[in-house]
Design a protein around this motif. Sequence first.
Motif, PDB file in Angstrom:
ATOM      1  N   ASP A 152      34.452  18.020   6.613  1.00 39.83           N
ATOM      2  CA  ASP A 152      33.413  18.156   7.634  1.00 39.83           C
ATOM      3  C   ASP A 152      33.978  17.789   9.002  1.00 39.83           C
ATOM      4  O   ASP A 152      35.137  17.389   9.127  1.00 39.83           O
ATOM      5  N   ALA A 153      33.151  17.934  10.027  1.00 35.86           N
ATOM      6  CA  ALA A 153      33.588  17.699  11.400  1.00 35.86           C
ATOM      7  C   ALA A 153      33.906  16.228  11.649  1.00 35.86           C
ATOM      8  O   ALA A 153      34.810  15.907  12.428  1.00 35.86           O
ATOM      9  N   LYS A 154      33.186  15.335  10.998  1.00 36.58           N
ATOM     10  CA  LYS A 154      33.441  13.899  11.176  1.00 36.58           C
ATOM     11  C   LYS A 154      34.822  13.521  10.650  1.00 36.58           C
ATOM     12  O   LYS A 154      35.556  12.763  11.284  1.00 36.58           O
ATOM     13  N   ALA A 155      35.194  14.063   9.500  1.00 32.91           N
ATOM     14  CA  ALA A 155      36.512  13.778   8.928  1.00 32.91           C
ATOM     15  C   ALA A 155      37.614  14.320   9.840  1.00 32.91           C
ATOM     16  O   ALA A 155      38.648  13.667  10.036  1.00 32.91           O
ATOM     17  N   LEU A 156      37.376  15.495  10.427  1.00 32.95           N
ATOM     18  CA  LEU A 156      38.354  16.070  11.358  1.00 32.95           C
ATOM     19  C   LEU A 156      38.460  15.219  12.616  1.00 32.95           C
ATOM     20  O   LEU A 156      39.561  14.972  13.117  1.00 32.95           O
ATOM     21  N   ALA A 157      37.319  14.746  13.139  1.00 35.95           N
ATOM     22  CA  ALA A 157      37.334  13.902  14.337  1.00 35.95           C
ATOM     23  C   ALA A 157      38.043  12.577  14.070  1.00 35.95           C
ATOM     24  O   ALA A 157      38.810  12.088  14.911  1.00 35.95           O
ATOM     25  N   ASP A 158      37.811  11.989  12.891  1.00 36.55           N
ATOM     26  CA  ASP A 158      38.499  10.744  12.523  1.00 36.55           C
ATOM     27  C   ASP A 158      39.998  10.974  12.393  1.00 36.55           C
ATOM     28  O   ASP A 158      40.809  10.123  12.763  1.00 36.55           O
ATOM     29  N   HIS A 159      40.366  12.123  11.844  1.00 30.83           N
ATOM     30  CA  HIS A 159      41.782  12.455  11.683  1.00 30.83           C
ATOM     31  C   HIS A 159      42.462  12.576  13.044  1.00 30.83           C
ATOM     32  O   HIS A 159      43.607  12.148  13.201  1.00 30.83           O
ATOM     33  N   LYS A 160      41.762  13.132  14.024  1.00 29.45           N
ATOM     34  CA  LYS A 160      42.360  13.321  15.347  1.00 29.45           C
ATOM     35  C   LYS A 160      42.549  11.998  16.095  1.00 29.45           C
ATOM     36  O   LYS A 160      43.219  11.972  17.124  1.00 29.45           O
ATOM     37  N   LYS A 161      41.996  10.914  15.574  1.00 29.83           N
ATOM     38  CA  LYS A 161      42.220   9.592  16.150  1.00 29.83           C
ATOM     39  C   LYS A 161      43.349   8.848  15.438  1.00 29.83           C
ATOM     40  O   LYS A 161      43.734   7.769  15.855  1.00 29.83           O
ATOM     41  N   SER A 162      43.862   9.414  14.363  1.00 28.14           N
ATOM     42  CA  SER A 162      44.826   8.704  13.520  1.00 28.14           C
ATOM     43  C   SER A 162      46.235   8.698  14.117  1.00 28.14           C
ATOM     44  O   SER A 162      46.576   9.508  14.986  1.00 28.14           O
ATOM     45  N   ARG A 163      47.035   7.797  13.641  1.00 32.65           N
ATOM     46  CA  ARG A 163      48.410   7.658  14.083  1.00 32.65           C
ATOM     47  C   ARG A 163      49.240   8.874  13.661  1.00 32.65           C
ATOM     48  O   ARG A 163      50.082   9.352  14.418  1.00 32.65           O
ATOM     49  N   TYR A 164      48.991   9.381  12.453  1.00 33.31           N
ATOM     50  CA  TYR A 164      49.732  10.539  11.944  1.00 33.31           C
ATOM     51  C   TYR A 164      49.525  11.757  12.845  1.00 33.31           C
ATOM     52  O   TYR A 164      50.478  12.468  13.180  1.00 33.31           O
ATOM     53  N   TYR A 165      48.289  11.994  13.260  1.00 33.98           N
ATOM     54  CA  TYR A 165      47.974  13.139  14.124  1.00 33.98           C
ATOM     55  C   TYR A 165      48.668  12.997  15.481  1.00 33.98           C
ATOM     56  O   TYR A 165      49.273  13.942  15.988  1.00 33.98           O
ATOM     57  N   LYS A 166      48.591  11.811  16.070  1.00 34.17           N
ATOM     58  CA  LYS A 166      49.185  11.592  17.378  1.00 34.17           C
ATOM     59  C   LYS A 166      50.703  11.726  17.330  1.00 34.17           C
ATOM     60  O   LYS A 166      51.331  12.276  18.236  1.00 34.17           O
ATOM     61  N   ARG A 167      51.301  11.248  16.245  1.00 35.85           N
ATOM     62  CA  ARG A 167      52.747  11.364  16.074  1.00 35.85           C
ATOM     63  C   ARG A 167      53.157  12.829  15.920  1.00 35.85           C
ATOM     64  O   ARG A 167      54.157  13.269  16.486  1.00 35.85           O
TER      65      ARG A 167
END
Length: 122
Positions: free
Chosen positions: A74-89
């Motif tokens: 869902d969109a919430k899981a995607l938004a949480d993922h975009k805050k993660s360290r893995y995504y930023k790296r």
Amino acid sequence: MGTGPNAKKPGARSKVKKYKKKTWLCRRAKDTDQIQDEIEKSRDSGKPIAFVYDDDLPGGGQFYCVETGRHFTDAKALADHKKSRYYKRRCKELKEEKYSQDMAEWAGGMTKEVLPPAHAKK
């Protein structure tokens, strides 16, 4: 739990090389150059990367992160993922220039410079 010759104890496959390789490959993330190619193709065509609704994918394939190549429920899981360290790296890795064959040859010492002939004719 069975007791026959095919019954395995929990963790018995931890040392089996073929099993480790198979599980590693199926969970492996896309490489950065593959993702950079996808982003370039979508930029050239002018269309964003989108998926047709598919029941086999999480969230029907509608919540996809381009930078990491993962689907979310869902969109919430995607938004949480975009805050993660893995995504930023991963975003930081994607900003770097793609590794090309010319760069590999340069690193290996195979330069393309033209040297003057050793015995020039007079």
